[in-house]
Design an enzyme around this catalytic site. Structure first.
Site, PDB file in Angstrom:
ATOM      1  N   SER A  52      -7.348   3.750   9.303  1.00  0.00           N
ATOM      2  CA  SER A  52      -8.051   3.693   8.014  1.00  0.00           C
ATOM      3  C   SER A  52      -7.290   2.794   7.031  1.00  0.00           C
ATOM      4  O   SER A  52      -7.866   1.896   6.410  1.00  0.00           O
ATOM      5  CB  SER A  52      -8.180   5.121   7.465  1.00  0.00           C
ATOM      6  N   ASP A  99     -14.970   2.453   7.205  1.00  0.00           N
ATOM      7  CA  ASP A  99     -13.921   3.375   6.748  1.00  0.00           C
ATOM      8  C   ASP A  99     -14.489   4.371   5.746  1.00  0.00           C
ATOM      9  O   ASP A  99     -14.167   5.554   5.791  1.00  0.00           O
ATOM     10  CB  ASP A  99     -12.749   2.615   6.124  1.00  0.00           C
ATOM     11  N   ARG A 158     -14.613  12.602   7.910  1.00  0.00           N
ATOM     12  CA  ARG A 158     -13.326  13.267   8.180  1.00  0.00           C
ATOM     13  C   ARG A 158     -13.020  14.289   7.105  1.00  0.00           C
ATOM     14  O   ARG A 158     -12.514  15.381   7.380  1.00  0.00           O
ATOM     15  CB  ARG A 158     -12.199  12.215   8.229  1.00  0.00           C
ATOM     16  N   HIS A 199       0.854  -1.185   0.000  1.00  0.00           N
ATOM     17  CA  HIS A 199       0.000   0.000   0.000  1.00  0.00           C
ATOM     18  C   HIS A 199       0.887   1.230   0.000  1.00  0.00           C
ATOM     19  O   HIS A 199       1.933   1.256   0.635  1.00  0.00           O
ATOM     20  CB  HIS A 199      -0.886   0.005   1.255  1.00  0.00           C
ATOM     21  N   LYS A 220      -8.175  -1.671   6.135  1.00  0.00           N
ATOM     22  CA  LYS A 220      -8.421  -2.213   4.791  1.00  0.00           C
ATOM     23  C   LYS A 220      -7.394  -3.299   4.443  1.00  0.00           C
ATOM     24  O   LYS A 220      -7.730  -4.323   3.846  1.00  0.00           O
ATOM     25  CB  LYS A 220      -8.399  -1.075   3.762  1.00  0.00           C
TER      26      LYS A 220
HETATM   27  N1  URA Z   1      -5.461   6.825   2.955  1.00  0.00           N
HETATM   28  C1  URA Z   1      -6.452   6.127   3.548  1.00  0.00           C
HETATM   29  O1  URA Z   1      -6.837   5.065   3.092  1.00  0.00           O
HETATM   30  N2  URA Z   1      -6.993   6.632   4.678  1.00  0.00           N
HETATM   31  C2  URA Z   1      -6.607   7.805   5.228  1.00  0.00           C
HETATM   32  O2  URA Z   1      -7.135   8.184   6.241  1.00  0.00           O
HETATM   33  C3  URA Z   1      -5.591   8.522   4.583  1.00  0.00           C
HETATM   34  C4  URA Z   1      -5.015   8.000   3.450  1.00  0.00           C
END
Ligand code: URA
Length: 432
Positions: free
Chosen positions: A185, A163, A170, A84, A189
């Site tokens: 967050s 999320d 947010r 990621h 995932k």
């Molecule tokens: N990427 C994400 O998936 N979540 C965040 O809060 C910030 C960047």
């Protein structure tokens, strides 16, 4: 039964929530029982007061529990790996790392997102390939990783729905940039998608979420801790995002550059990050090899064409045409010319990202359509020498008018001087 107002008050005053309280708050919000205004107030309290490591883990766990999870490693009977990136400009790393890792015999299944603002999203890049399907069912995703060794798909709506809801809140309440919230967050995932080993690319610089190395290290440590508590192996690369990664910024242009890199003809900084990221993943995999051997195998599959064959198999498996000649080309290509000679001392990632956005390569709001053909190619990068009148960059635009409008922004991204700047590696550090 929790009273959200009581929990907001406790967090506002710097207190800590129990695991049961925080879990109920998050799951109650995900079920629509806790209203947006109370969750927004809670997020702002977290923004000011922070979360402890234990609270961050509970938040992550509760977010995961809001939806389904995938046991990718279990389904494959192999240790699956994933990567990621926290997002940047010209970041097409997964598109090259996936085929390299798969060509080395390690299954790679990744769920990716779309771009918003100046940062691009892997799914948008993949959708510039004619016919490519990013929406696979979970069953199709797992089956493809098993059969082809590689799949990159859109995040399933059933995975971590909390999320999506929390991020939307947010985004409109100025509470995105909190380390615990970002870490929860991202990691919710990754953990829900089932890989046992994860390489995280934490970008640092003006084009990234994290503007300084100190902030990036803090995020890296928070995510490593979440991985540790969840029993997964996590390695974080801190990487440079003070200038765009590679040369190409824009969807089809980035696919082209990823393919060049898989063929061994990519730009040096991008090639280095791709090989390093691939080596880190291979070293975490079930191949049982060290980093040096992993790097050598990554280089070999690029050199002997196996990685390119893996790329073609993957794209075809998802319905796409792997030939780069199938990619759409922008009708207007205009150079950005250096007005003086010198060394490039700065090439602002944010400036280039915003210029690509203005050309139509990204979206300002979630509803915007993307123009896959347009973008910027940075022919000269930091440290390169240029003569007056030579091209610094190329604008790929839908029309002459939109090219003219982006010209000043890209020219302004460049600073030139007599002296070459000190070298800065693309991989700044590796945190474990
Ligand atoms: N990427 C994400 O998936 N979540 C965040 O809060 C910030 C960047």
């Amino acid at each position: 039964m929790i009273r959200p107002a009581e929990l907001i008050e406790r967090k506002r005053d710097g207190g800590e929530l129990s695991a049961a309280e925080l879990t109920e708050l998050v799951l109650g919000f995900a079920r629509g029982e806790v209203p947006d205004y109370q969750m927004a107030a809670f997020l702002m309290a977290v923004h000011f007061r922070g979360l402890s490591a234990a609270e961050t883990f509970v938040l992550t766990d509760a977010m995961i529990a809001s939806g389904e999870t995938i046991d990718l490693s279990g389904a494959l009977g192999r240790k699956a790996v994933d990567k990621h990136s926290t997002g940047g400009v010209g970041d097409k790393t997964s598109l090259a790392v996936g085929p390299i890792v798969a060509a080395c015999g390690v299954p790679f299944g990744k769920m990716s997102g779309r771009g918003l603002g100046h940062t691009g999203g892997t799914l948008d890049k993949l959708e510039s390939i004619p016919g490519f399907r990013v929406e696979l069912t979970t069953e199709e995703f797992v089956a493809q990783v098993r059969q082809v060794g590689l799949a990159i798909v859109g995040q399933s709506a059933d995975l971590v729905p909390a999320d999506k809801q929390l991020y939307a809140l947010r985004d409109v309440t100025a509470t995105v940039d909190n380390v615990s919230l970002i870490a929860a967050s991202i990691m919710s995932k990754k953990l829900a998608a089932g890989a046992e080993a994860i390489v995280l690319d934490v970008k640092v610089g003006d084009g990234a979420f994290m503007k300084t190395e100190v902030a990036a290290r803090e995020l890296a440590n928070a995510m490593i801790e979440l991985g540790r508590r969840a029993g997964r192996e996590v390695v974080c690369l801190l990487t440079d995002m003070d200038q765009p990664l590679g040369r190409a910024v824009g969807n089809a242009l980035e696919i082209r550059e990823a393919v060049e890199t898989i063929r061994g003809q990519g730009p040096p900084d991008f090639t280095e990050l791709v090989l390093d990221g691939s080596a880190q993943l291979l070293a975490l995999s079930d191949l049982g090899i060290g980093l040096e051997e992993a790097r050598s195998r990554a280089e070999t599959v690029v050199r002997d064409g196996t990685a390119l064959a893996a790329y073609e198999r993957w794209i075809e498996a998802q319905g796409g045409d792997p030939s780069v000649s199938a990619l759409e080309q922008a009708p207007a290509v205009r150079p950005v010319v250096a007005e003086r000679a010198g060394f490039v001392t700065r090439l602002g990632a944010l400036d280039v990202g915003l210029a690509a956005l203005s050309l139509g390569a990204g979206r300002r709001t979630k509803a915007d359509e993307i123009d896959h053909a347009v973008g910027v190619v940075c022919l000269r990068k930091r440290g390169d020498r240029v003569e007056a009148g030579e091209a610094l960059a190329e604008l790929h635009a839908r029309s002459e008018e939109s090219a003219s409008a982006a010209l000043a922004a890209v020219a302004g991204a460049y600073e030139l001087a007599e002296e070459a700047p000190p070298p800065r590696p693309v991989v700044l550090d590796v945190v474990r």
